[in-house]
Scaffold this active site. Structure first.
Site, PDB file in Angstrom:
ATOM      1  N   ASP A 113       0.744  -1.382  -0.031  1.00  0.00           N
ATOM      2  CA  ASP A 113      -0.122  -0.011   0.112  1.00  0.00           C
ATOM      3  C   ASP A 113       0.872   1.140  -0.019  1.00  0.00           C
ATOM      4  OD1 ASP A 113       0.635  -0.586   2.863  1.00  0.00           O
ATOM      5  OD2 ASP A 113      -0.449   1.127   3.294  1.00  0.00           O
ATOM      6  N   ASP A 173       5.839   0.282   3.018  1.00  0.00           N
ATOM      7  CA  ASP A 173       6.233  -0.784   3.829  1.00  0.00           C
ATOM      8  C   ASP A 173       5.949  -1.981   2.869  1.00  0.00           C
ATOM      9  OD1 ASP A 173       3.491  -0.770   3.753  1.00  0.00           O
ATOM     10  OD2 ASP A 173       3.617  -0.086   6.229  1.00  0.00           O
ATOM     11  N   TYR A 178      -4.974   0.403   9.547  1.00  0.00           N
ATOM     12  CA  TYR A 178      -6.105   0.999   9.003  1.00  0.00           C
ATOM     13  C   TYR A 178      -7.488   0.547   9.588  1.00  0.00           C
ATOM     14  CZ  TYR A 178      -3.288   1.823   4.981  1.00  0.00           C
ATOM     15  OH  TYR A 178      -2.324   2.319   3.988  1.00  0.00           O
ATOM     16  N   GLU A 227       5.724  10.007   2.654  1.00  0.00           N
ATOM     17  CA  GLU A 227       5.451   8.619   2.304  1.00  0.00           C
ATOM     18  C   GLU A 227       4.144   8.854   1.400  1.00  0.00           C
ATOM     19  OE1 GLU A 227       4.793   4.188   4.383  1.00  0.00           O
ATOM     20  OE2 GLU A 227       4.184   5.940   5.602  1.00  0.00           O
TER      21      GLU A 227
END
Length: 536
Positions: A83, A86, A236, A496
């Site tokens: 995603d 990572d 999440y 990120e």
């Protein structure tokens, strides 16, 4: 599959609108190459691939990874997307990414095709849907995560060197996960329309079969997915619950099948599930209300046989969609309580962590809604949530809605106080130290020496030098509330990037590219599919 573009049909007609030139405080905003931005956006998804990479992989510095995913649990879960920076494969944001990529193609497929990017767009979608097919091993079983966020974040390794846990997690009838089941159903339903229009009837039918089963599973066995898969809570969690995803999936299944039952579901549950009650100022992988409200509004254009009861409910959905659009544009009465936040330079600002995800999603929804307004030949009417029963409303022209969306896209591309493009690889100045393990490390293609879990922190993460590889097409988290951006790997809230940041911009850039071409009075280029399309 050959001659894809020749058979790709987009249902909605292209509506000509005025292109408003946005100005900064000091000078007119510089023109942007939206075609280049579109091409680079689609390239980004190749950098996020997990699994065995195809021979036509263009991001050369990536290699095969996650080749034993699911082995411990006796299931093949190789593939899919990481995603962000990572290496965990999180099901909910991955599915949302595919839904938004598919929606982009459905709305602006002709523009994507004319740019020669349809093949790459189809590949980006299929890399996700192929994985979902694997992950949906039984009608009431969906594998929703591979890897553990905690152990993964203790390491800074290339995906090719992973030594962290690759344990897989699932939801089922005893451990339900309605959010992830319904979002995956939405993704596969939306993608089924894409591939049906592209001429691949078999794959479209397969996706639709899985979508219908997943929706039934998520609806019959209702429960929060983060209660069943507790390891996802720190990454999440579902703050809005699962009712928005169920409505969202029902609307996508109605679009994919034309079956009245799915529309009846969205109408009958509109009030109880919050679809016509929630007035929100954000749209994201978690909170789907604004998206489903805009999607429902499109029924007023596309659905010719709504009953009076259905039309009344759809109009209620539309009222909440307009609240969202007006909130983004700071046009709702009632001040800050009814409008989204802004930076001093005019960027939407919802949260400090990865704020550009909200900006890109807003830009897409406003672009789509401007098309709805044009098709209905009606203005946007802005009133506060408290004025739904007939209070005075300010009228806003549809092209003004599109102009605001353009201003947000242009900010991302560099029209901002720092003169920085937040789309990596676009323009002369963009983030060079993106918080991304693979991009910040030596390429496995050139240096196969193993990088240990902690070794990467010393050799790469803590280094001040630029990443050896640009994560081209990634939309990073973006600047803070004062329009200030810190280009450092440790500033992960800003540096990120995530797949769901970029996915909606595929549609936005496509629309703006076409408008710019029309503004210059150029003829549409001949449609040509990307050569890789035939490899699907």
């Amino acid at each position: 599959m050959s001659d894809v573009s020749g058979r790709f049909v987009v249902a909605a007609a292209v509506v000509a609108v005025s292109l408003v030139v946005m100005a900064s405080s000091s000078a007119a905003a510089a023109a942007h190459d939206y075609g280049e931005a579109l091409s680079k956006s689609l390239l980004y998804f190749e950098a996020q691939r997990s699994g065995r990479l195809p021979y036509f992989q263009r991001v050369w510095w990536r290699g095969h990874s996650g080749l034993t995913d699911g082995l411990e649990q006796g299931v093949d879960l190789v593939g899919g997307y990481y995603d962000a920076g990572d290496h965990v494969k999180f099901g909910l944001p991955m599915a949302f990414t595919i839904t938004m990529l598919s929606w982009s193609v459905l709305e602006y497929g002709e523009e994507i095709t004319a740019a020669g990017e349809l093949g790459h767009a189809l590949h980006a979608i299929k890399w996700g849907t192929d994985y979902f097919i694997k992950a949906h091993t039984h009608p009431n079983v969906l594998w929703t995560q591979v890897g553990d966020g905690d152990s993964d974040h203790y390491c800074w390794q290339r995906p090719e060197d992973m030594t962290t846990s690759r344990r897989a997690y699932k939801v089922d009838a005893e451990n339900p996960g309605s959010e992830v089941a319904a979002e995956t159903a939405a993704a596969m339903a939306a993608a089924s329309i894409v591939f049906r229009r592209a001429g691949d009837a078999h794959y479209s039918h397969l996706l639709l079969h899985h979508a219908q089963q997943l929706f039934e599973f998520g609806d019959k066995y209702r429960g929060r997915y983060d209660a069943s898969v507790e390891v996802v809570k720190n990454y999440y969690p579902s703050s809005s619950g699962y009712k928005d995803e169920l409505l969202w999936a029902a609307l996508w299944l109605h679009r994919a099948t034309g079956r009245r039952g799915y529309l009846d579901y969205a109408v009958a549950n509109a009030d109880d599930f919050g679809g016509t009650g929630w007035a929100v100022s954000e749209f994201s992988w978690d909170i789907k209300y604004a998206g489903l409200q805009v999607l429902a509004s499109k029924l007023l254009v596309e659905e010719k046989h709504l009953s009076s009861e259905q039309r009344a409910v759809v109009e209620k959905y539309r009222s909440k969609a307009e609240y969202y659009v007006c909130s983004c544009m700071n046009r709702n009465p009632g001040g800050a309580d009814h409008n989204a936040g802004r930076t001093p330079a005019g960027l939407l600002f919802i949260r400090p962590w990865n704020n550009l995800q909200y900006v890109s999603n807003a830009a897409f929804l406003l672009t789509v809604y401007s098309d709805v307004l044009s098709a209905l030949a009606q203005p946007l009417r802005c009133r506060s949530e408290d004025d739904d029963d007939g209070g005075a409303a300010a009228a806003v022209a549809g092209d003004e809605v599109l102009a605001f969306s353009k201003s947000q896209a242009d900010y991302i591309l560099g029209t901002n106080p720092m003169g920085t493009s937040y789309l990596v690889g676009y323009g002369e100045r963009y983030p060079r130290r993106v918080h991304h393990r693979a991009a910040s490390s030596a390429s496995y293609q050139h240096d196969k020496e193993f990088i240990g879990c902690l070794q990467g922190f010393d050799s790469w993460y803590s280094a001040r030098r630029e990443n050896p590889h640009d994560l081209v097409g990634a939309v990073v988290g973006g600047p803070n509330a004062k329009d200030v951006f810190t280009d450092h790997r440790g500033a992960y809230m800003q540096t990120e990037a995530c797949t769901y940041n970029t996915a909606p911009m595929v549609g936005v850039f496509s629309k703006l590219m076409e408008l710019e071409r029309r503004r210059r009075g150029e003829d549409a280029p001949p449609s040509s599919a990307s050569p890789v399309a035939e490899d699907l």
